[in-house]
Structure formats: C-alpha cells, structure tokens
Design a protein around this motif. Structure first.
Motif, mmCIF file in Angstrom:
data_model
loop_
_atom_site.group_PDB
_atom_site.id
_atom_site.type_symbol
_atom_site.label_atom_id
_atom_site.label_comp_id
_atom_site.label_asym_id
_atom_site.label_seq_id
_atom_site.Cartn_x
_atom_site.Cartn_y
_atom_site.Cartn_z
ATOM 1 N N VAL A 33 11.036 -2.313 -85.842
ATOM 2 C CA VAL A 33 10.364 -1.719 -84.690
ATOM 3 C C VAL A 33 8.870 -1.912 -84.935
ATOM 4 C CG1 VAL A 33 9.953 0.365 -83.343
ATOM 5 C CG2 VAL A 33 12.188 0.010 -84.423
ATOM 6 N N TYR A 34 8.259 -2.735 -84.071
ATOM 7 C CA TYR A 34 6.819 -2.914 -84.236
ATOM 8 C C TYR A 34 6.084 -2.359 -83.022
ATOM 9 C CZ TYR A 34 6.172 -7.154 -81.299
ATOM 10 O OH TYR A 34 6.085 -8.045 -80.256
ATOM 11 N N PHE A 35 5.082 -1.558 -83.310
ATOM 12 C CA PHE A 35 4.255 -0.944 -82.283
ATOM 13 C C PHE A 35 2.977 -1.770 -82.136
ATOM 14 C CE2 PHE A 35 6.945 2.487 -83.668
ATOM 15 C CZ PHE A 35 7.172 3.233 -82.521
ATOM 16 N N ALA A 63 18.995 -8.752 -88.507
ATOM 17 C CA ALA A 63 17.891 -7.878 -88.121
ATOM 18 C C ALA A 63 17.518 -8.100 -86.657
ATOM 19 C CB ALA A 63 16.678 -8.128 -89.013
ATOM 20 N N VAL A 64 17.315 -7.000 -85.957
ATOM 21 C CA VAL A 64 16.916 -6.993 -84.558
ATOM 22 C C VAL A 64 15.434 -6.630 -84.501
ATOM 23 C CG1 VAL A 64 17.244 -5.797 -82.354
ATOM 24 C CG2 VAL A 64 19.204 -6.273 -83.819
ATOM 25 N N ILE A 65 14.691 -7.293 -83.620
ATOM 26 C CA ILE A 65 13.269 -6.998 -83.433
ATOM 27 C C ILE A 65 13.103 -6.250 -82.118
ATOM 28 C CG2 ILE A 65 10.971 -8.003 -83.091
ATOM 29 C CD1 ILE A 65 12.129 -10.513 -84.626
ATOM 30 N N LEU A 66 12.359 -5.150 -82.164
ATOM 31 C CA LEU A 66 12.014 -4.386 -80.963
ATOM 32 C C LEU A 66 10.506 -4.165 -80.959
ATOM 33 C CD1 LEU A 66 14.749 -1.585 -81.136
ATOM 34 C CD2 LEU A 66 14.800 -3.648 -79.708
ATOM 35 N N GLY A 67 9.841 -4.627 -79.909
ATOM 36 C CA GLY A 67 8.415 -4.373 -79.752
ATOM 37 C C GLY A 67 8.212 -3.166 -78.859
ATOM 38 N N VAL A 68 7.271 -2.300 -79.214
ATOM 39 C CA VAL A 68 7.028 -1.070 -78.442
ATOM 40 C C VAL A 68 5.537 -0.946 -78.144
ATOM 41 C CG1 VAL A 68 7.260 1.446 -78.411
ATOM 42 C CG2 VAL A 68 8.939 0.068 -79.663
ATOM 43 N N GLU A 118 -1.812 2.539 -83.029
ATOM 44 C CA GLU A 118 -2.252 1.907 -84.262
ATOM 45 C C GLU A 118 -1.171 0.880 -84.611
ATOM 46 O OE1 GLU A 118 -3.785 3.979 -88.110
ATOM 47 O OE2 GLU A 118 -1.601 3.786 -88.282
ATOM 48 N N ARG A 119 -1.548 -0.399 -84.629
ATOM 49 C CA ARG A 119 -0.572 -1.462 -84.883
ATOM 50 C C ARG A 119 0.196 -1.162 -86.171
ATOM 51 N NH1 ARG A 119 -0.935 -6.161 -82.517
ATOM 52 N NH2 ARG A 119 -3.194 -5.968 -82.248
ATOM 53 N N SER A 120 1.510 -1.021 -86.041
ATOM 54 C CA SER A 120 2.354 -0.593 -87.162
ATOM 55 C C SER A 120 3.745 -1.205 -87.025
ATOM 56 C CB SER A 120 2.500 0.932 -87.170
ATOM 57 O OG SER A 120 1.239 1.557 -87.211
ATOM 58 N N THR A 121 4.407 -1.382 -88.151
ATOM 59 C CA THR A 121 5.764 -1.929 -88.160
ATOM 60 C C THR A 121 6.638 -1.082 -89.076
ATOM 61 O OG1 THR A 121 4.918 -4.168 -87.815
ATOM 62 C CG2 THR A 121 7.169 -3.988 -88.658
ATOM 63 N N PHE A 122 7.879 -0.868 -88.626
ATOM 64 C CA PHE A 122 8.848 -0.085 -89.383
ATOM 65 C C PHE A 122 10.138 -0.872 -89.508
ATOM 66 C CE2 PHE A 122 5.903 2.680 -87.288
ATOM 67 C CZ PHE A 122 5.570 3.612 -88.257
ATOM 68 N N VAL A 123 10.722 -0.875 -90.699
ATOM 69 C CA VAL A 123 12.035 -1.479 -90.906
ATOM 70 C C VAL A 123 13.022 -0.348 -91.134
ATOM 71 C CG1 VAL A 123 13.454 -2.982 -92.345
ATOM 72 C CG2 VAL A 123 11.080 -3.611 -91.854
ATOM 73 N N ILE A 124 14.062 -0.346 -90.299
ATOM 74 C CA ILE A 124 15.121 0.659 -90.376
ATOM 75 C C ILE A 124 16.375 -0.058 -90.852
ATOM 76 C CG2 ILE A 124 16.461 2.328 -89.040
ATOM 77 C CD1 ILE A 124 13.906 2.235 -87.078
ATOM 78 N N ASP A 125 17.007 0.471 -91.883
ATOM 79 C CA ASP A 125 18.162 -0.223 -92.466
ATOM 80 C C ASP A 125 19.429 0.000 -91.634
ATOM 81 O OD1 ASP A 125 19.294 2.256 -93.196
ATOM 82 O OD2 ASP A 125 18.698 2.062 -95.297
#
Length: 154
Positions: A33-35, A63-68, A118-125
């Motif tokens: 999930v990237y903001f 892995a799936v990518i989601l932009g928010v 704030e540009r940020s990225t999260f990896v959720i398992d």
C-alpha cells in the motif's frame, strides 16, 4: 498507528475500477500500500511508473500493489489511462485511511502550511500483519527497495 508485526485494520475505499475495495479482499497475498500526494504530479508519476514497470516482479512474489491518494476516482482513472498503470488506485478523499496509517501530515511548501499525504509505503504480509513501513519516501530507488524486501523477507 499500526506497529510492525501487528494486524492492519481492514479498510474500504472506492477504487479506480469503479468498485469498493477492502484490504481484506487480498488476504493470502502480500500487499504493498503506497500513499502518494497527488495524481499527475512529477514525483507521483515517477513513483507510479516505477511500480508499473516492476508490477510483474511483484506479482511473481504474490504481491498486490495499491496506490492511495486523496484524489477522486475520476482523477485516478485519467492517471491510470495516461500512464498505463496495471494496479488499482484508491480514493481516500476524507483521508481517514491516511490518518490511520499516520501519513496525513502538516506539510510546508513555498512558505504555506497545509495538510497532505506524506509519501509512504507499507508492506502487509499474507496474514494481514504489517511487515515493513517506509515514511518520507524518496522516489528514486524506492520501488526496488520494496521489491527486494518482499523477495528477501517474506
């Protein structure tokens, strides 16, 4: 805010495909999930295109990518069409999800203060737990860093 190793609370947002998407829809997959602040801006376009260019590599790692971003779905659709983005963009127009992830911040630009992403990225398992978080992301090289984390750690 969720800490590394904790279960990420489910959320639901309108997606660029015209549907409502829940985080729980992707249970059993790694989720990136990237903001990002705004569609069509230079840094956000570079980041989205970097994710686009590595999309198959992420898919190979399940892995799936989601932009928010806070932009509306219509803006997301134009962004996707212009740059041929193969992943969903989610509209967090009331920034509740951004706030839950701790990325809705006071920003300063040219002497003006305003609230924004704030540009940020999260990896959720695959179990729905937060595996990695990057805050204040610099675009150059970031997508490769996220890809390598999934390759090496998950």
């Amino acid at each position: 805010m969720v800490e590394i190793g904790q279960t990420v609370p489910d959320f639901e947002l309108a997606a660029s495909n015209g549907e409502k998407v829940k985080l729980s829809d992707f249970q059993g997959k790694n989720v990136v999930v990237y903001f990002y602040p705004k569609d069509m801006t230079p840094g956000c376009t570079t980041e989205a295109c970097d994710f686009r260019d590595q999309h198959e590599s992420f898919a190979e790692l399940d892995a799936v990518i989601l932009g928010v971003s806070p932009d509306p779905v219509e803006s997301h659709k134009k962004f996707i069409d212009k740059h041929d983005l193969p992943f969903l963009l989610l509209a967090d127009d009331d920034h509740q999800v951004a706030e839950a992830f701790g990325v809705w911040k006071l920003k300063k630009n040219f002497g003006k203060e305003y609230m924004g992403i704030e540009r940020s990225t999260f990896v959720i398992d695959k179990e729905g737990k937060l595996a990695k978080a990057w805050h204040k992301v610099k675009v150059k090289g970031h997508v490769e860093e996220a890809l390598n984390f999934i390759k090496e750690e998950l």
